[in-house]
Design an enzyme around this catalytic site. Structure first.
Site, mmCIF file in Angstrom:
data_model
loop_
_atom_site.group_PDB
_atom_site.id
_atom_site.type_symbol
_atom_site.label_atom_id
_atom_site.label_comp_id
_atom_site.label_asym_id
_atom_site.label_seq_id
_atom_site.Cartn_x
_atom_site.Cartn_y
_atom_site.Cartn_z
ATOM 1 C CD1 TRP A 241 -1.546 7.745 -0.408
ATOM 2 C CD2 TRP A 241 -1.524 9.530 -1.760
ATOM 3 N NE1 TRP A 241 -2.800 8.293 -0.405
ATOM 4 C CE2 TRP A 241 -2.818 9.397 -1.224
ATOM 5 C CE3 TRP A 241 -1.277 10.584 -2.635
ATOM 6 C CZ2 TRP A 241 -3.859 10.265 -1.548
ATOM 7 C CZ3 TRP A 241 -2.309 11.453 -2.949
ATOM 8 C CH2 TRP A 241 -3.584 11.288 -2.409
ATOM 9 C CE1 TYR B 297 -3.703 2.409 0.605
ATOM 10 C CE2 TYR B 297 -2.157 3.448 2.103
ATOM 11 C CZ TYR B 297 -3.311 3.491 1.368
ATOM 12 O OH TYR B 297 -4.085 4.621 1.383
HETATM 13 P P1 PGD Z 1 3.722 8.024 1.705
HETATM 14 O O1 PGD Z 1 4.499 8.886 2.609
HETATM 15 O O2 PGD Z 1 3.019 8.688 0.582
HETATM 16 O O3 PGD Z 1 2.704 7.316 2.672
HETATM 17 O O4 PGD Z 1 0.784 6.144 3.692
HETATM 18 P P2 PGD Z 1 1.796 6.016 2.462
HETATM 19 O O5 PGD Z 1 2.615 4.803 2.691
HETATM 20 O O6 PGD Z 1 1.046 6.128 1.199
HETATM 21 O O7 PGD Z 1 4.668 6.847 1.163
HETATM 22 C C1 PGD Z 1 4.999 6.704 -0.161
HETATM 23 C C2 PGD Z 1 6.377 6.092 -0.287
HETATM 24 O O8 PGD Z 1 6.595 5.813 -1.672
HETATM 25 C C3 PGD Z 1 7.501 7.009 0.137
HETATM 26 O O9 PGD Z 1 8.430 6.305 0.914
HETATM 27 C C4 PGD Z 1 8.147 7.452 -1.194
HETATM 28 O O10 PGD Z 1 9.511 7.760 -1.110
HETATM 29 C C5 PGD Z 1 7.907 6.219 -2.045
HETATM 30 N N1 PGD Z 1 7.897 6.474 -3.492
HETATM 31 C C6 PGD Z 1 7.514 7.595 -4.133
HETATM 32 N N2 PGD Z 1 7.643 7.429 -5.464
HETATM 33 C C7 PGD Z 1 8.086 6.181 -5.679
HETATM 34 C C8 PGD Z 1 8.396 5.436 -6.847
HETATM 35 O O11 PGD Z 1 8.281 5.881 -7.974
HETATM 36 N N3 PGD Z 1 8.838 4.157 -6.689
HETATM 37 C C9 PGD Z 1 8.991 3.608 -5.450
HETATM 38 N N4 PGD Z 1 9.429 2.352 -5.390
HETATM 39 N N5 PGD Z 1 8.712 4.301 -4.318
HETATM 40 C C10 PGD Z 1 8.251 5.569 -4.430
HETATM 41 C C11 PGD Z 1 -0.259 7.052 3.727
HETATM 42 C C12 PGD Z 1 -1.408 6.513 4.586
HETATM 43 O O12 PGD Z 1 -1.159 6.824 5.966
HETATM 44 C C13 PGD Z 1 -2.721 7.065 4.204
HETATM 45 S S1 PGD Z 1 -3.121 7.145 2.543
HETATM 46 C C14 PGD Z 1 -3.651 7.428 5.128
HETATM 47 S S2 PGD Z 1 -5.108 8.151 4.651
HETATM 48 C C15 PGD Z 1 -3.503 7.155 6.557
HETATM 49 N N6 PGD Z 1 -3.671 8.345 7.339
HETATM 50 C C16 PGD Z 1 -3.296 8.358 8.626
HETATM 51 C C17 PGD Z 1 -3.816 9.283 9.602
HETATM 52 O O13 PGD Z 1 -4.677 10.121 9.332
HETATM 53 N N7 PGD Z 1 -3.334 9.212 10.856
HETATM 54 C C18 PGD Z 1 -2.429 8.289 11.212
HETATM 55 N N8 PGD Z 1 -2.001 8.246 12.478
HETATM 56 N N9 PGD Z 1 -1.935 7.421 10.322
HETATM 57 C C19 PGD Z 1 -2.318 7.412 9.056
HETATM 58 N N10 PGD Z 1 -1.775 6.514 8.184
HETATM 59 C C20 PGD Z 1 -2.217 6.378 6.821
#
Ligand code: PGD
Length: 835
Positions: A160, A158
């Site tokens: 973003w 999972y």
């Molecule tokens: P990101 O920080 O977007 O968080 O969690 P999510 O894991 O989606 O992580 C994306 C990762 O992908 C980063 O490490 C980035 O470097 C990597 N990345 C970016 N581009 C690429 C690529 O091209 N290739 C590869 N291999 N990697 C890449 C988000 C999640 O957190 C979400 S969506 C929600 S809604 C939740 N919200 C909460 C909340 O409200 N409160 C708490 N306490 N916790 C939450 N967690 C959840």
């Protein structure tokens, strides 16, 4: 006549917004990029000039000097500034240059020491050649497949990731694992799992990812707008594809509209600050929104100010709900007084709201935080029920919308043709296809990952069926950061040590990469070519995402790694379809182009859509105009007009206030109609396990964990830690001052945070944004201190209920104290030993 005027108005408006895009520099130098490994791609690079690209945070104009990014700004100069857009250069290196620069393996994994799993997150790393990494990973995947079949590999992965329809890391992983014979996937998401599962039972759609009544209609017809548990000023800075920037513009118009604006939120968010005196802040006790809604509905019922006709004609089961409201069976009428004692809002205010909502055209714009809670299925269901009592669903400017705060919901839809994207493909072997007939059998609710790893063979309930946890022996994660996003990090650490192998692709040494066995160094989106649309609901533009700079010598596109793994597994041709990066992009673009040719769709400025070569050479976004239908869209208008001809997709075809389907399930935590159910931890409980309610909403100056490793952090970090907002009275009682380092803790873990003393949080509540990188003080120790302040060390890893199994990140209580120990050095952004 009206139509012609409207079309013209639309055309003028949109050509106006995008006229600000200046002419693009010529490509000054032609360079060939040789991928350091087994694949070769070529593209033209600008060495001095401007390049247009895009990210979740919008279309970007990058200024390039001698091959380096020296400036990054919004591609459309006349729109609200978005601070996330200015730090692209930092993303190339990251703080402390925390890029993963080469394929690496954990030392003891390489040596296969018996305790190697225990050392995850605490070991030294060793660089290996790309070829060796491909061999290690492909051999391990073959081994697990042979021994455990597709059920042994978790590829839910999972996250973003980055924008882009081709370098879509998660889909690329799924494509590789599907073609290779299947894998265990994830059901739902961390954003809105509880709502996504309950809403189809109530309304027949996911609701959270649907277009909303259009903003022009809201601005024209709504008299009262209630922003309920949402913070659009922060969350509209980003979108799943790429933000179309329009939502913030509409909220500015709302501010100046003279309408009654109410914000129901425990915390005075940036949105409430933005409205200044134009909105009323109603501070509610966290986790009690359903109680407030019940108090409002009870008042409506006893004052007879509700729409009986609407309930009769368009809903199912109100009579059962009415008995509950009146307390016929539990002897507890859900009066305004009852609600007030739970939610902390004065009884009179609750009564006033009931009258205000019924007597005025009211639009509820609700966020998702309240469903990311224990029993998170209830709040949205309750809000639909409240809207049904008011009777304005399907009228212009009335009813509810669950996506005005996300990806610019309500921005009018265009007629843009849609570009293609990389697909997950299909299973190649007939033998394996048989075992994969029902793909859903191979997926677990996404937020149950730690539970699944710890309890292989356990059977759980989920939305009318049962799922038996598979025995996972290999985790493959790309494009996500579970050691930041998953609840209860210390339990996740235990779970993570179960499988034999963990493989991660990331750009940076994130906490998740540090917890892997093998990592691949991935290119940033600015080091590759891609395409995206903007506006998840509007489909406003197509953005070119042109490579801006040369990649690091040993870094790889996810696509290249999977291509080489597919080659090692014998299906390279099927994986790549023999197409290069640019050929894929051309194909995706042509999906839209051919559609435009066939239907005569033109751009917002009246010109024809350019062919791919021209579009790519022009190096600028292309934009489409909203249709009159898009501008005038009213959600549920057709259902309201004729519920027989346009029934909802529910069993009764109506809004289900009572669901017989859910009744049959007999689930723990989700009854057959919406109710107030005490969460496992909350402020009003009898014996609270801690003193403060923790609210952990989405951050204002990053996207989840992304952009943490840029200088944006300097704008919010307090004493080099993630901030915690504490009410002045509470801070005084605890002897905490602004800037102090605070230990926040509960039975699940402990973190260090930096104090911000402010009355934007009420007494007894603290706020820590989600998304801070987990940074263990002693990775070999259980429950060690997180030095950086990751809120999820303190949150609870339980399902919302047996129905949706959504995460409950926003149900948690914690303690705080001034930190008196030696302040440990922050290492969140430092590569691990050996890297
Ligand atoms: P990101 O920080 O977007 O968080 O969690 P999510 O894991 O989606 O992580 C994306 C990762 O992908 C980063 O490490 C980035 O470097 C990597 N990345 C970016 N581009 C690429 C690529 O091209 N290739 C590869 N291999 N990697 C890449 C988000 C999640 O957190 C979400 S969506 C929600 S809604 C939740 N919200 C909460 C909340 O409200 N409160 C708490 N306490 N916790 C939450 N967690 C959840």
């Amino acid at each position: 006549m009206k139509k012609i005027n409207q079309e013209r108005r639309t055309l003028l408006k949109y050509t106006g917004i995008f006229a600000a895009v200046p002419f693009i520099n010529q490509v000054l130098d032609k360079s060939t990029l040789l991928a350091a490994g087994l694949n070769h791609f070529t593209t033209d690079l600008v060495i001095n000039g401007e390049v247009y690209t895009a990210a979740h945070w919008g279309a970007l104009k990058l200024t390039i000097k001698e091959g380096k990014i020296i400036k990054s700004q919004n591609a459309f100069d006349n729109l609200t500034p978005n601070p996330l857009q200015n730090f692209t250069a930092d993303l190339i290196d990251g703080i402390n240059t925390n890029r993963i620069k080469a394929p690496m393996v954990r030392k003891s994994y390489l040596e296969k020491k018996s305790n190697h799993k225990e050392l995850r997150g605490a070991d030294e790393w060793v660089e290996i050649s790309y070829e060796k990494a491909i061999k290690l990973v492909s051999d391990e995947i073959k081994r697990v497949r042979k021994q455990k079949g597709p059920n042994g590999i978790y590829g839910g992965s999972y996250g973003w990731k980055s924008s882009g329809n081709f370098h879509n890391s998660r889909t690329l992983l799924h494509r590789f694992l599907t073609m290779g014979g299947g894998f265990v996937g994830g059901l739902g998401d961390y954003s809105a799992s509880a709502a996504q599962v309950i809403m189809p039972h109530v309304l027949g759609t996911l609701e959270v990812y649907e277009q909303q009544t259009s903003w022009p209609i809201v601005l024209e017809h709504s008299k009262v707008v209630v922003i309920w548990g949402a913070n659009p000023m922060d969350t509209l800075r980003i979108a799943w594809t790429s933000t179309d920037n329009q939502g913030l513009e509409y909220f500015k118009k709302l501010k100046e509209s003279g309408k009654k604006i109410l914000c129901i939120d425990p915390i005075k968010s940036n949105t409430i600050e933005f409205f200044e005196d134009k909105a009323e802040w109603i501070s509610i006790t966290p986790n009690t929104d359903t109680a407030l809604m019940l108090g409002i509905m009870h008042t409506m019922l006893i004052t007879q100010k509700y729409d009986k006709n609407f309930l009769e004609e368009y809903t199912e089961g109100f009579e059962v709900f009415e008995k509950y409201l009146l307390g016929k069976e539990d002897n507890t009428p859900k009066t305004a007084k009852w609600a007030s004692q739970i939610c902390g809002i004065p009884e009179n205010k609750i009564k006033e709201l009931a009258k205000l909502f019924f007597e005025n055209r009211t639009m509820f714009m609700a966020g998702w935080n309240m469903q990311r809670q224990h029993h998170g299925e209830q709040p949205h269901w309750m809000l639909v029920t409240l809207s049904a009592m008011i009777g304005q669903i399907g009228l212009p400017g009335g009813g509810f919308g669950f996506s005005y705060h996300y990806s610019n919901g309500g921005s009018p839809s265009t007629n843009a043709p849609v570009i293609g994207g990389i697909s997950i493909g299909k299973v190649l072997s007939k033998e394996e296809e048989k075992t994969l007939m029902d793909g859903a059998e191979l997926a677990i609710p996404v937020a149950r990952i730690a539970d699944c790893l710890l309890n292989a063979g356990k059977t759980i309930k989920y939305n009318g069926r049962e799922i038996t946890y598979p025995d996972i022996d290999l985790i493959y994660w790309v494009g996500g950061n579970p050691f930041v996003h998953h609840q209860d990090t210390n339990t996740l650490i235990k779970a993570w040590k179960k499988p034999s192998s963990v493989i991660v692709h990331d750009i940076y040494w994130t906490p998740t990469a540090k917890m892997a066995d093998i990592v691949f160094p991935i290119t940033t989106p600015y080091e590759r070519n891609d395409l995206t649309m903007s506006g998840d609901y509007s489909n406003l533009s197509i953005y070119p995402m042109k490579q801006a700079i040369k990649r690091l010598p040993k870094s790889k596109h996810d696509f290249e790694v999977f291509t080489d793994l597919a080659k090692a597994c014998g299906f390279e041709k099927q994986y790549t379809e023999n197409k290069s990066e640019m050929q894929w992009l051309e194909e995706f673009y042509n999906t839209a182009y051919n559609q435009a040719q066939k239907t005569g769709i033109t751009l917002a400025d009246g010109n024809n859509m350019p062919d791919f070569k021209t579009f790519w050479k022009n190096n600028r976004p292309i934009t489409f105009a909203p249709t009159p239908e898009g501008e005038e869209f009213i959600r549920y208008a057709d259902f309201r007009e004729d519920p027989i001809l346009n029934p909802l997709g529910t069993p009764s075809g109506k809004i289900e206030i009572y669901s017989k389907t859910i009744e049959k399930m007999q689930y723990e935590g989700c009854p057959a109609f919406p109710q107030w159910i005490e969460p496992i931890e909350w402020k009003g409980m009898k014996n609270p396990p801690a003193e403060f309610v923790l609210v952990s909403p989405h951050p204002s100056l990053r996207l989840h964990s992304q952009l943490s490793n840029t200088r944006l952090r300097e704008q919010y970090a307090i004493s080099n830690r993630e901030p915690i907002w504490i009410n002045p009275q509470d801070a005084k009682n605890k002897g905490i001052k602004n800037g102090d380092i605070v230990r926040a803790f509960n039975k699940r873990g402990q973190i260090l945070v930096g104090a911000v003393i402010s009355d934007i949080v009420p007494k007894g509540v603290v706020r820590i944004y989600e998304g801070a990188w987990y940074d263990p003080e002693n990775p070999k120790e259980n429950n060690t201190l997180c030095k950086n302040g990751n809120a999820n060390v303190l949150t609870i890893d339980l399902p919302s209920s047996e129905l949706a199994n959504g995460n409950i990140a926003n149900t948690a209580m914690i303690n705080i104290e001034k930190y008196k120990g030696t302040i440990p050095k922050l290492t969140a952004f430092t590569p691990p030993k050996g890297a």
